[in-house]
Design a protein around this motif. Structure first.
Motif, PDB file in Angstrom:
ATOM      1  N   VAL B  75      -9.395 -22.614  14.867  1.00 22.82           N
ATOM      2  CA  VAL B  75      -9.527 -23.154  16.080  1.00 22.82           C
ATOM      3  C   VAL B  75      -8.614 -22.675  17.055  1.00 22.82           C
ATOM      4  O   VAL B  75      -7.229 -22.346  17.141  1.00 22.82           O
ATOM      5  N   PHE B  76      -9.143 -22.499  18.180  1.00 17.91           N
ATOM      6  CA  PHE B  76      -8.407 -21.881  19.410  1.00 17.91           C
ATOM      7  C   PHE B  76      -7.929 -22.819  20.079  1.00 17.91           C
ATOM      8  O   PHE B  76      -8.761 -24.075  20.394  1.00 17.91           O
ATOM      9  N   ALA B  77      -6.713 -23.022  20.771  1.00 20.22           N
ATOM     10  CA  ALA B  77      -6.107 -24.042  21.501  1.00 20.22           C
ATOM     11  C   ALA B  77      -5.483 -23.601  22.680  1.00 20.22           C
ATOM     12  O   ALA B  77      -5.207 -22.088  22.934  1.00 20.22           O
ATOM     13  N   TYR B  95      -3.275 -23.215  17.035  1.00 14.10           N
ATOM     14  CA  TYR B  95      -2.253 -24.072  16.858  1.00 14.10           C
ATOM     15  C   TYR B  95      -2.328 -24.689  15.508  1.00 14.10           C
ATOM     16  O   TYR B  95      -1.763 -23.884  14.553  1.00 14.10           O
ATOM     17  N   GLU B  96      -2.864 -25.604  15.398  1.00 12.59           N
ATOM     18  CA  GLU B  96      -3.180 -26.249  13.894  1.00 12.59           C
ATOM     19  C   GLU B  96      -3.899 -25.591  13.154  1.00 12.59           C
ATOM     20  O   GLU B  96      -3.332 -25.438  11.863  1.00 12.59           O
ATOM     21  N   LEU B  97      -4.911 -24.639  13.484  1.00 10.77           N
ATOM     22  CA  LEU B  97      -5.500 -23.924  12.447  1.00 10.77           C
ATOM     23  C   LEU B  97      -5.467 -22.339  12.416  1.00 10.77           C
ATOM     24  O   LEU B  97      -6.724 -22.075  13.370  1.00 10.77           O
ATOM     25  N   ARG B 270       1.502 -29.088  25.457  1.00 11.07           N
ATOM     26  CA  ARG B 270       0.619 -29.768  25.464  1.00 11.07           C
ATOM     27  C   ARG B 270      -0.721 -29.086  24.903  1.00 11.07           C
ATOM     28  O   ARG B 270      -1.950 -28.980  25.718  1.00 11.07           O
ATOM     29  N   PHE B 272      -4.338 -28.462  23.191  1.00 13.44           N
ATOM     30  CA  PHE B 272      -5.321 -29.149  22.610  1.00 13.44           C
ATOM     31  C   PHE B 272      -6.456 -28.052  22.470  1.00 13.44           C
ATOM     32  O   PHE B 272      -6.356 -26.809  22.906  1.00 13.44           O
ATOM     33  N   PRO B 273      -7.518 -28.140  21.645  1.00 11.47           N
ATOM     34  CA  PRO B 273      -8.480 -27.446  21.242  1.00 11.47           C
ATOM     35  C   PRO B 273      -9.103 -26.822  22.594  1.00 11.47           C
ATOM     36  O   PRO B 273      -9.533 -27.864  23.465  1.00 11.47           O
ATOM     37  N   ASP B 274      -9.515 -25.438  22.628  1.00  9.29           N
ATOM     38  CA  ASP B 274     -10.155 -25.051  24.210  1.00  9.29           C
ATOM     39  C   ASP B 274     -11.620 -25.310  23.841  1.00  9.29           C
ATOM     40  O   ASP B 274     -11.925 -24.986  22.901  1.00  9.29           O
ATOM     41  N   PRO B 279     -14.931 -23.470  17.172  1.00 10.91           N
ATOM     42  CA  PRO B 279     -14.194 -22.651  16.108  1.00 10.91           C
ATOM     43  C   PRO B 279     -14.492 -21.431  15.721  1.00 10.91           C
ATOM     44  O   PRO B 279     -15.855 -21.086  15.603  1.00 10.91           O
TER      45      PRO B 279
END
Lengths: 109, 496
Positions: B75-77, B95-97, B270, B272-274, B279
């Motif tokens: 995932v892009f954030a 970030y997370e993924l 801050r 967050f998923p873009d 995905p």
């Protein structure tokens, strides 16, 4: 797993948003906000958090968190240069340019 | 108190795509400012990012090369911060993924080996460049670099000295070039490291507070910055102070690190998923196709060279210093095996003998000449086939090793592509070894007559005089005499 939402919401449940939070977020977003506006924003945000709290009641065990509102995969393009130099056009609307550079107020860390 | 240093590295490798990660603008280095910054890179209203398949493929190559897990879905954030060279107000990152999770890298420190584990590697875009001089109090912004694809490779905090950190950075640098995902040009910023450094009492298993040293663009600076930072932290703690979590900048002119910003507020990105990017999905078929297309990796090749060609571990490591060097070796060894100058009947024996000869020739003769000329092996004026023929002539005792050097230099000066060039030079320069016993006998007689003192010395038991006489004969033949034959004839004549 994407814990963005889950984490943030959990912490929201535990602590109500304060004026300090609002001012901090405003500063991070480079928003100028006067005390009256801050009070107002704080009230509105509390309202939104109330909605989130209500949604938290929905059982979501075993549901994979979403990263995007649409159920689709990222589209990919071939690695090709397709954009020509458009500097002249783009810089026509820039407030200040010199030697091909955009000029901005000096920022040094 | 005894202190232990703990280092983790975050490395940004610029991926060698032709176009940017989310736009079709060129990534070529050195263009006039802002001529490669399109509407997407400038963040003009209404534009949307479209992901470059080439960037994803390079990230996959890396993940597979280090034995990592390729996340089928990543995932892009948005990483939010304000700076003039970041027109969108956020950097698109993961970030997370991230696309790559885990993996490891084998590093060599002197004659010791160590495995360094990787945390992750993720795709992201680079920012533009700010120029702070000479614009009457303003800063100049060049957005050519904005949107250039980067792979950020994060190691576990497993390095225990600046030396280990440098060994890791070098191994990573060699790998990204080997698998052809990054040109590794450190002057141009294609490969740059941030070091997370902390210290703790020896034996403690709790991590100390770390400082991040930014933008180290040479191995030497990496080493010096860490050394300085470790000394600084130990001094602060021993003086009763505390280390503050912060970002520091290394100043090579003063050889010190200094505080850039404290992490407390500035680092609330801050994430967050873009919403502009769904995905990223990597199918098993794609992943396996990329795996199948990977070149043989350095560690596997090193082992194969040792087993198949009988070269030492030291030489094998030298041979795999780059993919070009390794392929030169294999091409030359293969050609020499075909030529089979020693007429060996056994294939394994042939591989070992000839492989060893080429390996020695490359680490000696060729490496020296490449260093002198400051050339990369890909641009060596002597081809692998020519190098093989040169060794064949030495093995056949057509030329001496001294003449071989002369032939190599001659070819270096006026390069030719054909492998017959070697024999042509031997002929033209009259470098054919003097192996005729009668001819050599005559020369030896002359040398003995002219060096009566050494002859007397030798006969009175001074063995060293013998070498001096061999040298005289070699000199008299311009280095072309077959050294073995010279020794035989000399010995016979002196003792006879």
């Amino acid at each position: 797993m994407i814990p963005y939402c889950a984490d943030n919401f959990a912490s929201i449940e535990r602590m109500a948003i304060s004026l300090v939070d609002v001012k901090r977020v405003a500063h991070l977003a480079r928003l100028e906000i006067d005390p009256a506006e801050a009070e107002q924003a704080c009230e509105r945000l509390r309202g939104i958090f109330g909605l989130i709290e209500a949604m938290q009641a929905v059982p979501t065990d075993g549901v994979e968190p979403m990263a995007h509102a649409q159920e689709m995969a990222l589209r990919l393009r071939a690695d090709q240069v397709t954009e020509a130099d458009g500097r002249e056009l783009f810089q026509a609307i820039a407030p200040q340019v010199e030697d091909g550079l955009y000029l901005v107020p000096k920022v040094i860390e | 108190m005894e202190w232990e240093t703990v280092i983790g590295l975050e490395t940004h490798a610029q991926l060698s795509t032709r176009s940017k990660i989310f736009s079709g603008a060129s990534t070529a280095f050195g263009a006039a400012p802002n001529t490669q910054a399109c509407a997407v890179d400038l963040a003009l209203p209404g534009v949307l990012p479209v992901m470059n398949r080439g960037a994803v493929e390079r990230a996959l190559r890396f993940g597979l090369a280090v034995g990592a897990t390729i996340n089928a879905r990543s995932v892009f954030a948005r990483k939010n911060y304000f700076y003039p060279d970041l027109p969108k107000g956020y950097q698109i990152s993961q970030y997370e993924l991230p696309i790559v999770a885990g993996g490891s890298l084998r590093i060599v420190i002197g004659d010791r080996e160590k495995i360094v584990h990787l945390t992750r590697a993720h795709l992201e875009e680079d920012a533009g460049k700010s120029l702070h001089e000479d614009f009457h109090g303003m800063s100049g912004i060049d957005l050519n670099r904005a949107g250039t694809p980067l792979l950020e490779i994060v190691s576990e905090p497993e390095m225990r000295s600046a030396e280990e950190a440098v060994a890791y950075a070098k191994a990573l640098h060699a790998l990204v070039r080997w698998i052809d995902i990054c040109d590794g040009n450190m002057q141009e910023g294609s490969f740059r490291c941030d070091a997370n450094v902390s210290v703790r009492p020896l034996g403690s298993d709790k991590l100390g507070t770390r400082c991040e040293i930014k933008n180290l663009n040479s191995f030497r600076f990496l080493e010096r910055a860490i050394d300085f930072e470790v000394r600084r932290q130990i001094e602060v703690i021993e003086d009763g102070g505390h280390i503050v979590l912060e970002t520091r900048l290394y100043d090579p002119d003063r050889d010190e690190t200094r505080s850039m910003r404290s992490k407390e507020e500035a680092h609330d990105y801050r994430y967050f998923p873009d919403p502009d990017l769904p995905p990223l999905v990597v199918s098993e078929a794609w992943r396996e196709a990329v795996r199948a297309a990977l070149p043989e990796l350095p560690a596997a090749m090193c082992e194969r060279f040792i087993n198949d060609y009988g070269v030492s571990e030291y030489d094998a490591r030298l041979l795999i210093s780059s993919r070009d060097f390794a392929s030169y070796f294999e091409a030359a060894a293969q050609r020499l095996i075909e030529l089979n100058p020693a007429q060996l009947g056994n294939e394994e024996e042939a591989r070992r003998n000839y492989g060893l000869a080429i390996a020695k020739g490359m680490s000696g003769l060729l490496a020296a000449q490449l260093n002198r000329a400051e050339l990369d092996i890909a641009h060596a004026p002597v081809s692998a086939a020519q190098f093989a023929v040169l060794h064949a002539r030495m093995i056949q005792e057509v030329v001496t090793s001294k003449s071989a050097r002369e032939i190599l230099l001659a070819l270096w000066e006026s390069p030719q592509t054909d492998e017959s060039a070697i024999d042509a030079i031997i002929e033209a320069k009259g470098l054919k070894q003097v192996g005729d016993a009668d001819e050599l006998g005559g020369i030896v007689d002359g040398v003995l007559a002219a060096n009566a003192r050494q002859v007397a010395d030798y006969r009175s038991g001074k063995e060293k005089a013998f070498n001096s006489l061999v040298g005289q004969v070699m000199k008299a033949t311009g280095g072309k005499a077959n050294p073995k034959l010279v020794q035989e004839i000399l010995k016979r004549k002196l003792e006879g």
